[in-house]
Every structure is written in C-alpha cells, then in structure tokens.
Design a protein around this motif. Structure first.
Motif, PDB file in Angstrom:
ATOM      1  N   TYR A 103       0.686  -1.408   0.053  1.00  0.00           N
ATOM      2  CA  TYR A 103      -0.026   0.008  -0.259  1.00  0.00           C
ATOM      3  C   TYR A 103       0.773   1.698   0.318  1.00  0.00           C
ATOM      4  O   TYR A 103       1.809   1.401   1.145  1.00  0.00           O
ATOM      5  CB  TYR A 103      -0.736   0.250   0.886  1.00  0.00           C
ATOM      6  N   LYS A 104       0.513   2.684  -1.200  1.00  0.00           N
ATOM      7  CA  LYS A 104       1.133   3.045  -0.562  1.00  0.00           C
ATOM      8  C   LYS A 104       0.797   4.670   0.392  1.00  0.00           C
ATOM      9  O   LYS A 104      -1.060   4.593   0.259  1.00  0.00           O
ATOM     10  CB  LYS A 104       1.181   4.231  -2.163  1.00  0.00           C
ATOM     11  N   ILE A 105       1.493   4.721   1.060  1.00  0.00           N
ATOM     12  CA  ILE A 105       0.994   5.841   2.265  1.00  0.00           C
ATOM     13  C   ILE A 105       0.996   7.185   1.826  1.00  0.00           C
ATOM     14  O   ILE A 105       0.835   7.937   2.150  1.00  0.00           O
ATOM     15  CB  ILE A 105       1.540   5.227   3.349  1.00  0.00           C
ATOM     16  N   ALA A 106       2.000   7.236   1.483  1.00  0.00           N
ATOM     17  CA  ALA A 106       2.451   8.614   0.913  1.00  0.00           C
ATOM     18  C   ALA A 106       4.486   8.761  -0.292  1.00  0.00           C
ATOM     19  O   ALA A 106       4.476   7.565  -0.340  1.00  0.00           O
ATOM     20  CB  ALA A 106       3.251   9.888   2.140  1.00  0.00           C
ATOM     21  N   ASP A 107       4.031   9.388  -0.606  1.00  0.00           N
ATOM     22  CA  ASP A 107       5.202   9.403  -1.482  1.00  0.00           C
ATOM     23  C   ASP A 107       6.204   8.759  -1.175  1.00  0.00           C
ATOM     24  O   ASP A 107       6.935   9.251  -0.084  1.00  0.00           O
ATOM     25  CB  ASP A 107       6.253  11.259  -2.229  1.00  0.00           C
ATOM     26  N   GLN A 108       7.159   7.712  -2.059  1.00  0.00           N
ATOM     27  CA  GLN A 108       8.020   7.067  -1.666  1.00  0.00           C
ATOM     28  C   GLN A 108       7.785   6.276   0.408  1.00  0.00           C
ATOM     29  O   GLN A 108       8.471   6.078   0.892  1.00  0.00           O
ATOM     30  CB  GLN A 108       9.333   7.286  -1.526  1.00  0.00           C
ATOM     31  N   LEU A 109       6.877   5.767   0.603  1.00  0.00           N
ATOM     32  CA  LEU A 109       6.271   5.553   1.719  1.00  0.00           C
ATOM     33  C   LEU A 109       5.315   4.936   1.964  1.00  0.00           C
ATOM     34  O   LEU A 109       4.266   4.882   1.071  1.00  0.00           O
ATOM     35  CB  LEU A 109       6.118   6.397   2.699  1.00  0.00           C
ATOM     36  N   TYR A 110       5.665   3.514   2.037  1.00  0.00           N
ATOM     37  CA  TYR A 110       4.741   2.745   1.351  1.00  0.00           C
ATOM     38  C   TYR A 110       4.563   0.943   3.167  1.00  0.00           C
ATOM     39  O   TYR A 110       4.838   1.230   3.780  1.00  0.00           O
ATOM     40  CB  TYR A 110       5.301   1.369   0.381  1.00  0.00           C
ATOM     41  N   LEU A 111       3.452   0.579   3.026  1.00  0.00           N
ATOM     42  CA  LEU A 111       3.024  -0.280   4.122  1.00  0.00           C
ATOM     43  C   LEU A 111       3.260  -1.620   3.560  1.00  0.00           C
ATOM     44  O   LEU A 111       2.479  -1.618   2.389  1.00  0.00           O
ATOM     45  CB  LEU A 111       1.506   0.006   4.965  1.00  0.00           C
ATOM     46  N   PHE A 112       4.362  -1.879   3.964  1.00  0.00           N
ATOM     47  CA  PHE A 112       4.410  -3.763   3.082  1.00  0.00           C
ATOM     48  C   PHE A 112       3.759  -4.481   4.248  1.00  0.00           C
ATOM     49  O   PHE A 112       5.098  -4.752   5.238  1.00  0.00           O
ATOM     50  CB  PHE A 112       5.610  -4.143   2.993  1.00  0.00           C
ATOM     51  N   VAL A 113       2.656  -5.520   3.771  1.00  0.00           N
ATOM     52  CA  VAL A 113       2.652  -6.870   4.767  1.00  0.00           C
ATOM     53  C   VAL A 113       3.151  -8.275   3.950  1.00  0.00           C
ATOM     54  O   VAL A 113       3.014  -7.908   2.774  1.00  0.00           O
ATOM     55  CB  VAL A 113       1.191  -6.372   5.161  1.00  0.00           C
ATOM     56  N   TRP A 114       3.575  -9.321   4.584  1.00  0.00           N
ATOM     57  CA  TRP A 114       4.079 -10.457   4.009  1.00  0.00           C
ATOM     58  C   TRP A 114       3.311 -11.402   5.746  1.00  0.00           C
ATOM     59  O   TRP A 114       3.600 -11.660   6.498  1.00  0.00           O
ATOM     60  CB  TRP A 114       5.583 -10.190   3.807  1.00  0.00           C
ATOM     61  N   ARG A 115       3.482 -12.201   4.181  1.00  0.00           N
ATOM     62  CA  ARG A 115       2.386 -13.729   4.961  1.00  0.00           C
ATOM     63  C   ARG A 115       3.643 -15.068   5.025  1.00  0.00           C
ATOM     64  O   ARG A 115       3.024 -15.487   3.465  1.00  0.00           O
ATOM     65  CB  ARG A 115       0.765 -13.912   4.959  1.00  0.00           C
ATOM     66  N   GLU A 116       3.923 -15.380   6.112  1.00  0.00           N
ATOM     67  CA  GLU A 116       4.678 -16.865   4.674  1.00  0.00           C
ATOM     68  C   GLU A 116       3.898 -18.237   5.496  1.00  0.00           C
ATOM     69  O   GLU A 116       3.224 -18.327   5.874  1.00  0.00           O
ATOM     70  CB  GLU A 116       5.820 -16.555   6.301  1.00  0.00           C
ATOM     71  N   LYS A 117       4.672 -19.453   4.661  1.00  0.00           N
ATOM     72  CA  LYS A 117       3.565 -20.826   4.528  1.00  0.00           C
ATOM     73  C   LYS A 117       4.185 -21.508   5.297  1.00  0.00           C
ATOM     74  O   LYS A 117       3.778 -22.782   5.871  1.00  0.00           O
ATOM     75  CB  LYS A 117       3.492 -21.130   3.267  1.00  0.00           C
ATOM     76  N   ILE A 118       5.716 -21.185   5.377  1.00  0.00           N
ATOM     77  CA  ILE A 118       6.401 -22.299   6.547  1.00  0.00           C
ATOM     78  C   ILE A 118       6.609 -22.522   7.370  1.00  0.00           C
ATOM     79  O   ILE A 118       6.059 -23.608   8.653  1.00  0.00           O
ATOM     80  CB  ILE A 118       8.096 -22.152   5.482  1.00  0.00           C
ATOM     81  N   VAL A 119       6.761 -21.900   8.510  1.00  0.00           N
ATOM     82  CA  VAL A 119       7.002 -20.790   9.706  1.00  0.00           C
ATOM     83  C   VAL A 119       5.232 -20.002   9.197  1.00  0.00           C
ATOM     84  O   VAL A 119       5.772 -19.020   9.295  1.00  0.00           O
ATOM     85  CB  VAL A 119       7.958 -20.552  10.145  1.00  0.00           C
ATOM     86  N   PRO A 120       4.528 -19.955  10.402  1.00  0.00           N
ATOM     87  CA  PRO A 120       2.968 -19.641  10.343  1.00  0.00           C
ATOM     88  C   PRO A 120       3.671 -17.651  10.922  1.00  0.00           C
ATOM     89  O   PRO A 120       4.087 -17.794  11.770  1.00  0.00           O
ATOM     90  CB  PRO A 120       2.486 -20.028  11.299  1.00  0.00           C
ATOM     91  N   THR A 121       4.029 -17.046   9.692  1.00  0.00           N
ATOM     92  CA  THR A 121       4.703 -15.677  10.676  1.00  0.00           C
ATOM     93  C   THR A 121       4.148 -14.467   9.691  1.00  0.00           C
ATOM     94  O   THR A 121       3.370 -14.607   8.051  1.00  0.00           O
ATOM     95  CB  THR A 121       5.776 -15.334  10.041  1.00  0.00           C
ATOM     96  N   LEU A 122       3.389 -13.656  10.151  1.00  0.00           N
ATOM     97  CA  LEU A 122       2.757 -12.218   9.557  1.00  0.00           C
ATOM     98  C   LEU A 122       3.723 -11.225   9.933  1.00  0.00           C
ATOM     99  O   LEU A 122       4.403 -10.735  11.503  1.00  0.00           O
ATOM    100  CB  LEU A 122       1.541 -11.678  10.627  1.00  0.00           C
ATOM    101  N   GLY A 123       4.147 -10.282   9.070  1.00  0.00           N
ATOM    102  CA  GLY A 123       5.565  -9.840   9.130  1.00  0.00           C
ATOM    103  C   GLY A 123       4.674  -8.443   8.221  1.00  0.00           C
ATOM    104  O   GLY A 123       3.383  -8.462   7.239  1.00  0.00           O
ATOM    105  N   LEU A 124       5.089  -6.894   8.775  1.00  0.00           N
ATOM    106  CA  LEU A 124       4.399  -5.548   8.610  1.00  0.00           C
ATOM    107  C   LEU A 124       5.595  -4.241   8.547  1.00  0.00           C
ATOM    108  O   LEU A 124       5.871  -4.825   9.809  1.00  0.00           O
ATOM    109  CB  LEU A 124       3.129  -6.370   9.623  1.00  0.00           C
TER     110      LEU A 124
END
Length: 273
Positions: free
Chosen positions: A207-228
């Motif tokens: 998600y773009k929040i502002a110019d050159q500033l982003y929210l990045f979220v990932w969801r892993e499948k091997i070890v259950p992990t939510l990264g933000l």
C-alpha cells in the motif's frame, strides 16, 4: 552463524536473533494523552485513547478494551501503532497506520492459524485451490476524527515497489534481501544472521501511504508468520514488526519490533509486448 538450508526456526528464535543491538526506533511518547476517532469505510466507529503505557479502545459504544502498544514514526505526522488483542478465544494482531497529514488511516488485522490448520500440506492446499499460507490478514481504511466519505483515505494498493531489490540491515548481525516480484508475491533471503542461507517466496501486500512511503505486509507459509513494515525509500529506513508463535507448541505468541537501514540494490523493469 551459518544455518543449513533446511533448518527453519521458530519466530521466538528469530526474535532472539534480531534482539542484540537491533536498530529499533524508540517508542513515541507524543501519542500519550491523545485520542483518535476512527471512522471505518465499512461503517465501524472505534475510539482509540492513548496514555503512556496503554491503548484504550471503545467500539460503537459497546465493546471496549485496553492493551500495551508500540508507536513509532518514520515520517513526521504518520504513526505506526501496533498491539495484540484477545477476543472470543482468538488472538489478533492489530496494526494501525494513523496519517494525521491526510486525516486518514489503514488498519491491518491479522490472525495466526490454529494448530490443526498447520497440518495441511502445501500440495493438498494447492490442489484444493486454497492459499498456501494459513496466516490471515485483512485490510481496512477510514478517516480520522471526521465521518467517512468515499475517497477520503488516499492509502491504496500499489505496484510501485514491484521490480525493486532492497537490502535491509536490522542489526549488526541480521541482514536480509527482498525482491518485490509482482503485485501478489515477493522473495526474501537471509544474507547474514540466524536464518542465513534460508529463502522463500511468500504472499505480499503493498500500500502506498505517501510519496516513497509504503506499507508492506507479508504472510509466510513455512513457519506461520505475519510481517508488517513501513518502508521509507526516501530516508532509507523501515520499521514494523514480526508476529508468530514463539515456539512449536502454539501456546505462546511472539510479536517483536523490527527496524532497519535499507538501501536499493537494483530495479528490474520487464518489457511487456
């Protein structure tokens, strides 16, 4: 420490590896005493009140609660607030991007799989047409302190990170590389640290929040992990958290902060005929 390619570790062990001399942003004190009324696009209305140690919320005059929180900012006027809440026997990860510059917000509500869900193999999930990761994340948008109107939140899905290869240094011992492959997936590898030699491709959200500033979220499948994380390409800084089970017994959570100094390695642009 060199880790064999097959030696996956728990999120709790990852937290221990990241901790020494980590480049963590300090907890912000400036939210203490403030209150934000979050008007969600879906009709929810939740008041969030901050003191020095606790965040207190009240939803539509009915449900309410309190939790310890972490608040940081890598851009003036834009805050990342993160906390955990337990409701109806389920633990939830709550992350709020509070944008006082545009009077808007984005909320990410995450959930880890229960133990029986993790017993389904990737091949079975693929054949059933299911997501390979059992980690769930939902995204909500809204306005701050003013009733929601269509278009009042400028935060939006973006492909501006696609093609970028970034290096993230979280501490003197922990270094990772990300390659943002397309609008749904990214690849990561640990160049140095407790996961050195490990790599994977996982589900990603941008998600773009502002110019050159982003929210990045990932969801892993091997070890259950939510990264933000919030990624500031202009100031070469990122900040966020990693959420998962502390060990292999599904009875303890780990929700630890991650901040980095990041730099662009290269950018790939694919020609489309």
């Amino acid at each position: 420490m060199n880790t064999p390619h097959s030696d996956w570790i728990t999120v709790g062990a990852l937290a221990e590896g990241f901790a020494p001399e980590a480049f963590i942003l300090p907890q912000l004190a400036e939210l203490a005493g403030k209150q934000f009324n979050l008007f969600f696009a879906n009709g929810w209305e939740i008041v969030h009140r901050f003191d020095a140690e606790q965040l207190h919320w009240a939803a539509d005059g009915h449900s309410s609660g309190s939790a310890s929180y972490r608040a940081t900012s890598i851009r003036p006027g834009i805050y990342l607030v993160d906390f955990l809440k337990s409701e109806h026997g389920q633990d939830w990860s709550i992350s709020l991007v509070l944008d006082t510059l545009t009077h808007s917000f984005t909320a990410v509500i995450g959930r880890l799989p229960r133990e029986p869900e993790t017993h389904e193999g990737l091949y079975h999930l693929a054949l059933a047409g299911k997501s390979l990761t059992r980690v769930d994340a939902q995204f909500f948008h809204g306005s701050l302190d003013t009733p929601w109107r269509e278009g009042s939140c400028p935060h939006a899905p973006t492909q501006e990170l696609v093609g970028i290869r970034n290096c993230y240094r979280y501490s003197p011992t922990e270094v990772y590389e990300h390659i943002y492959l397309n609008e749904h997936y990214y690849a990561w590898q640990c160049l140095k640290g407790v996961e050195q030699g490990l790599c994977d491709t996982d589900r990603a959200h941008y998600y773009k929040i502002a110019d050159q500033l982003y929210l990045f979220v990932w969801r892993e499948k091997i070890v259950p992990t939510l990264g933000l994380v919030m990624i500031d390409l202009k100031n070469h800084r990122s900040d966020g958290k990693i959420f998962g089970y502390a060990g292999g017994s599904f009875d303890e959570l780990s929700n630890f902060p991650v901040s980095s100094y990041c730099n662009l390695v290269n950018t790939t642009v694919h020609a489309h005929d």
